[in-house]
Scaffold this motif. Structure first.
Motif: not given
Length: 411
Positions: A17-27, A29-36, A79-83
Motif C-alpha cells: 500500500f503506497g509502495a514506491t519503486e525503491r522499496g519504501g512506502v508513500h502513505r 495520513a488519510a491519503s488514498e494509500a493510507d485509506e486502502a 501505519l502512516d508513513s513519511q513522504p
C-alpha cells in the motif's frame, strides 16, 4: 515459533500500500494509500475475530474481549508513513501487535487485549506528530485536532468523515490498563552492538519549534543588495545556527541533535526575493540541562540573525517533552522474556518520539526495539531483517502474555 511465514507474507502485503519503486512506502495520513491499508487492516482484524472500532480522531482498534468488564492491554503503533519513507517504521509494530494478540487470542487473561493503529503519528501531512495518541491521552484537544488542515487546506475532520473512519464506541484512556509497542530502532546502536532486542528505558528530551521569518518581497535582479530584506537569507542562517548548536554543545556523554525541516518559501518565484519563510526546527538530547542551554543559546542568537539579514523571526509555536523513563518493571519483564527466548538484549534510549511517549506516564508502558540495518529511517532504504523482525514478534508475544496476566504492578 510457527506462524512467522504468515507474518512476513502479511507484512509484504501491507508494504504494497503506497509502495514506491525503491522499496519504501508513500502513505501519509488519510491519503488514498493510507485509506486502502486501513481498510485492509480492518478486514484482517475482523476475519480473525477482532471487533473493529474507531474513535473520533480516526484511531483504529481491534478488540479481543475474553474477560468481560476487564480493562485492556493495548498494543500497537502506526501505519502512516513519511513522504517516500520506509516500510518498517510504525507498520512493523502494528502488524506485530496484531499477530501477537492473535496468537494469544484463545487464552483467557486478567486483561482483555486490543490492537491499535494510531492516526497520523508521523505528522508529515497534519501537524503535530503523534497526533492520534495525543488526542487519546488528552495532550491535544479533539476539536483543535479535527480542525487541523494540511498544506492544501484539507481538514482532518472532513477527511476522516469521508473515509468513514470515526466512531464513538472505541476504548478510552480510562479503559486501558497497560500499553506496549515494538518498533524498529531507527538508529545503529543495536546493530553496532550485535544485539537483537532493545529494551527502551527512557526517551530523549525534545523541543520543536515553528519559525516564521519575515522579510520583504522584491526583485532578485534590480533590488540593491543593501536594500534587501531576504527572508530566505534569514532562514538559511537559522539552518546554519541549528547545526552550530550541535557542533558547539554536544559532548560524548550528552549529545545534542538539531534539525531544520519543512521549509515553505513565499512567494517561491524565480525572480522574487522571498518575503516569508516558514520552517520547523527541533532540538533533542538525553540531557535536559543541555537541551535547556541549547534553547537559551538559540534565543540569544536569533536577534543577530534578524539584524544581519534585516528580517524578523517569530517563534510561531513550540511543543516538546522531557526525558521520560519507561516503567522499570516493564523493562525487567521484557528482559526476562528475552532471556527465556535466548535473545540478546540491551537497555537503550529512544531518540525518536513514538506513540508510547504519549501513553507513558498515563499507564504502565513497555517499549521495545529491533535493529535497523545501517540505522536508516524515514528513507526508502529502511530495512530490518526477517530474522530480527520475527524475533521481535516472538518477544512481543511473550511480553504481552505476562502483561495480560497483570505482569506490571498497577496494570
Amino acid at each position: 515459533m510457527s506462524g512467522d511465514g504468515t507474518f512476513l507474507t502479511d507484512f509484504a502485503t501491507l508494504s504494497g500500500f503506497g509502495a514506491t519503486e525503491r522499496g519504501g512506502v508513500h502513505r501519509e495520513a488519510a491519503s488514498e494509500a493510507d485509506e486502502a491499508q486501513w481498510i485492509w487492516f480492518g478486514r484482517w482484524l475482523a476475519d480473525r475475530g477482532f471487533t473493529v472500532r474507531h474513535d473520533r480522531v480516526g484511531n483504529q482498534f481491534g478488540l479481543l474481549e475474553r474477560t468481560p468488564g476487564a480493562r485492556y492491554l493495548l498494543v500497537g503503533s502506526h501505519l502512516d508513513s513519511q513522504p517516500r519513507g520506509g516500510r518498517w517504521d510504525g507498520a512493523y509494530g502494528v502488524l506485530a501487535a496484531a499477530h501477537a494478540v492473535h496468537r494469544l487470542g484463545r487464552e483467557t487473561h486478567a486483561l482483555n487485549l486490543a490492537v491499535v493503529n494510531w492516526f497520523n503519528e508521523e505528522g508529515s501531512r497534519f501537524t503535530p506528530s503523534m497526533f492520534g495518541s495525543a488526542v487519546f491521552t488528552g495532550g491535544l484537544d479533539l476539536a483543535e485536532a479535527l480542525d487541523t488542515r494540511d498544506a492544501a487546506g484539507v481538514r482532518v475532520g472532513d477527511r476522516l468523515a469521508a473515509m468513514g473512519r470515526t466512531g464513538t464506541d472505541a476504548p478510552a484512556l480510562a479503559d486501558v490498563a497497560a500499553y506496549a509497542e515494538i518498533h524498529v530502532e531507527q538508529g545503529r546502536v543495536l546493530e553496532n552492538a550485535g544485539t537483537t532486542i532493545g529494551l527502551v528505558e527512557a526517551t530523549w528530551a525534545a523541543r520543536k519549534y515553528g519559525l516564521r521569518v519575515v522579510g520583504e518581497q522584491s526583485h532578485t535582479g534590480s533590488t540593491v543588495m543593501a536594500d534587501r530584506r531576504d527572508a530566505l537569507l534569514g532562514a538559511a542562517r537559522l539552518v546554519v545556527l541549528a547545526r552550530e548548536l550541535s557542533d558547539e554543545l554536544s559532548a560524548p556523554e550528552a549529545p545534542l541533535h538539531t534539525s531544520v525541516s519543512r521549509m515553505v518559501v513565499e512567494p517561491n518565484s524565480p525572480v522574487t526575493v522571498a518575503r516569508e519563510v516558514s520552517m520547523n526546527l527541533d532540538l533533542r538530547s538525553p540531557d535536559e540541562a543541555l537541551l535547556a542551554h541549547a534553547d537559551a543559546v538559540l534565543h540569544e542568537r536569533v536577534p543577530e540573525i534578524e539584524r544581519s539579514a534585516r528580517v524578523g523571526v517569530e517563534i510561531a509555536g513550540s511543543h516538546g517533552w522531557g526525558v521520560q523513563p519507561f516503567s522499570p518493571a516493564g523493562v525487567q519483564l521484557a528482559r526476562e522474556v528475552a532471556d527465556e527466548l535466548g535473545l540478546s538484549h540491551r537497555r537503550i534510549m529512544t531518540v525518536a518520539g513514538h506513540d508510547s511517549v504519549n501513553l507513558n506516564g498515563h499507564v504502565p508502558t513497555v517499549m521495545l526495539f529491533v535493529p535497523s540495518v545501517d540505522g536508516i529511517s524515514h528513507n526508502e532504504g529502511e530495512h530490518t531483517t526477517d530474522a530480527d523482525a520475527c524475533a521481535g514478534l516472538d518477544l512481543l508475544t511473550g511480553v504481552l502474555r505476562r502483561l495480560a496476566a497483570g505482569g506490571i504492578a498497577g496494570s
